[in-house]
Design an enzyme around this catalytic site. Structure first.
Site, mmCIF file in Angstrom:
data_model
loop_
_atom_site.group_PDB
_atom_site.id
_atom_site.type_symbol
_atom_site.label_atom_id
_atom_site.label_comp_id
_atom_site.label_asym_id
_atom_site.label_seq_id
_atom_site.Cartn_x
_atom_site.Cartn_y
_atom_site.Cartn_z
ATOM 1 N N GLU A 16 7.036 -16.498 1.350
ATOM 2 C CA GLU A 16 6.217 -16.853 0.201
ATOM 3 C C GLU A 16 6.937 -17.859 -0.696
ATOM 4 O OE1 GLU A 16 3.272 -16.068 0.248
ATOM 5 O OE2 GLU A 16 3.082 -14.238 1.452
ATOM 6 N N ARG A 23 -8.065 -6.380 -5.558
ATOM 7 C CA ARG A 23 -9.233 -6.127 -4.706
ATOM 8 C C ARG A 23 -9.466 -4.619 -4.552
ATOM 9 N NH1 ARG A 23 -9.141 -5.443 0.532
ATOM 10 N NH2 ARG A 23 -6.928 -5.933 0.579
ATOM 11 N N CYS A 64 2.105 -7.072 -4.659
ATOM 12 C CA CYS A 64 3.242 -7.844 -4.132
ATOM 13 C C CYS A 64 3.480 -9.088 -4.976
ATOM 14 C CB CYS A 64 3.004 -8.252 -2.679
ATOM 15 S SG CYS A 64 3.166 -6.872 -1.534
ATOM 16 N N HIS A 113 6.210 -11.464 3.335
ATOM 17 C CA HIS A 113 5.159 -10.548 3.770
ATOM 18 C C HIS A 113 5.312 -10.289 5.265
ATOM 19 C CE1 HIS A 113 2.303 -10.813 0.182
ATOM 20 N NE2 HIS A 113 2.297 -9.549 0.506
HETATM 21 N N1 PCA Z 1 1.350 -5.206 0.260
HETATM 22 C C1 PCA Z 1 0.506 -5.356 -0.910
HETATM 23 C C2 PCA Z 1 1.100 -4.423 -1.913
HETATM 24 C C3 PCA Z 1 2.009 -3.515 -1.176
HETATM 25 C C4 PCA Z 1 2.183 -4.128 0.147
HETATM 26 O O1 PCA Z 1 2.938 -3.738 1.032
HETATM 27 C C5 PCA Z 1 0.349 -6.802 -1.373
HETATM 28 O O2 PCA Z 1 0.418 -7.713 -0.535
HETATM 29 O O3 PCA Z 1 0.139 -7.032 -2.563
#
Ligand code: PCA
Length: 204
Positions: A83, A93, A146, A168
């Site tokens: 990211e 959401r 996140c 991610h």
């Molecule tokens: N993914 C979510 C929140 C916790 C996670 O593992 C996100 O992408 O915001």
């Protein structure tokens, strides 16, 4: 190994009806590992807009890491997603673990609109692919927990010598079985990938 500089590696608890979160599972794989002369300190965060950033910032105070890498699940993505940007924006959401579902608000009122990651993400993605780990660069970490954690991280680290990033992760195969057609990567590959990404980041 107690005297080694630290890398703080965070992951999240399962959410959205999932039984697992890849970012939690990789913590167990990498906890205590030594990467490029640094010891990996694991931190599990709740999927909670208030408790997660608070726990992360407290852990940074406690451990004084040289690098903070946060991870989370992005179900459906095909590789490790590095990211580039943390946005000062929340639009949930689904509700978080505490039942809150904030829509169209700031992460931190009065803070900048965004922070850019200062890790060598293109180089990290290239190293991952060179080692057979699918990886992609991403311009948004979304607008859920996140991204909020990532924004609070980069805001806290701005102007300090400590660097931070967010990756991610795709579903684990066990999760993808319940989402026909969704991509997944094994835990071993995901953990290997994070080790490679950290090695490149720390080598800078
Ligand atoms: N993914 C979510 C929140 C916790 C996670 O593992 C996100 O992408 O915001």
């Amino acid at each position: 190994m107690a005297g080694l500089p630290k890398v703080l590696l965070s992951g999240f608890e399962p959410f959205n009806g999932e039984l697992l979160n890849p970012s939690q599972e990789v913590l167990a794989e990498l906890s205590g590992e030594r990467i490029a002369g640094h010891r990996v300190e694991p931190l599990l965060l709740p999927v909670d807009f208030e408790a997660a950033p608070a726990a992360l910032l407290a852990a940074i105070e406690r451990h004084r890491p040289e690098l903070v890498l946060c991870t989370g699940e992005a179900g459906g993505c095909t590789g490790l997603r590095l990211e580039r940007v943390a946005l000062n924006f929340i639009d949930a959401r689904i509700a978080d673990g505490a039942g809150r579902q904030p829509r169209e608000i700031d992460v931190l009122a009065g803070a900048p609109a965004a922070y850019l990651c200062r890790l060598p993400l293109a180089e990290m993605a290239e190293a991952l692919r060179d080692h057979g780990v699918p990886a992609e660069l991403s311009l948004t970490a979304g607008s859920y927990v996140c991204n909020a954690v990532y924004f609070r991280l980069l805001h806290a680290l701005a102007g300090t010598g400590t660097r931070g990033g967010f990756i991610h992760l795709p579903y684990l195969p066990e999760q993808a079985c319940r989402h026909p057609g969704a991509a997944s990567l094994s835990l071993a590959t995901q953990a290997k990938g994070l080790g490679i990404a950290l090695g490149v980041a720390l080598g800078q």
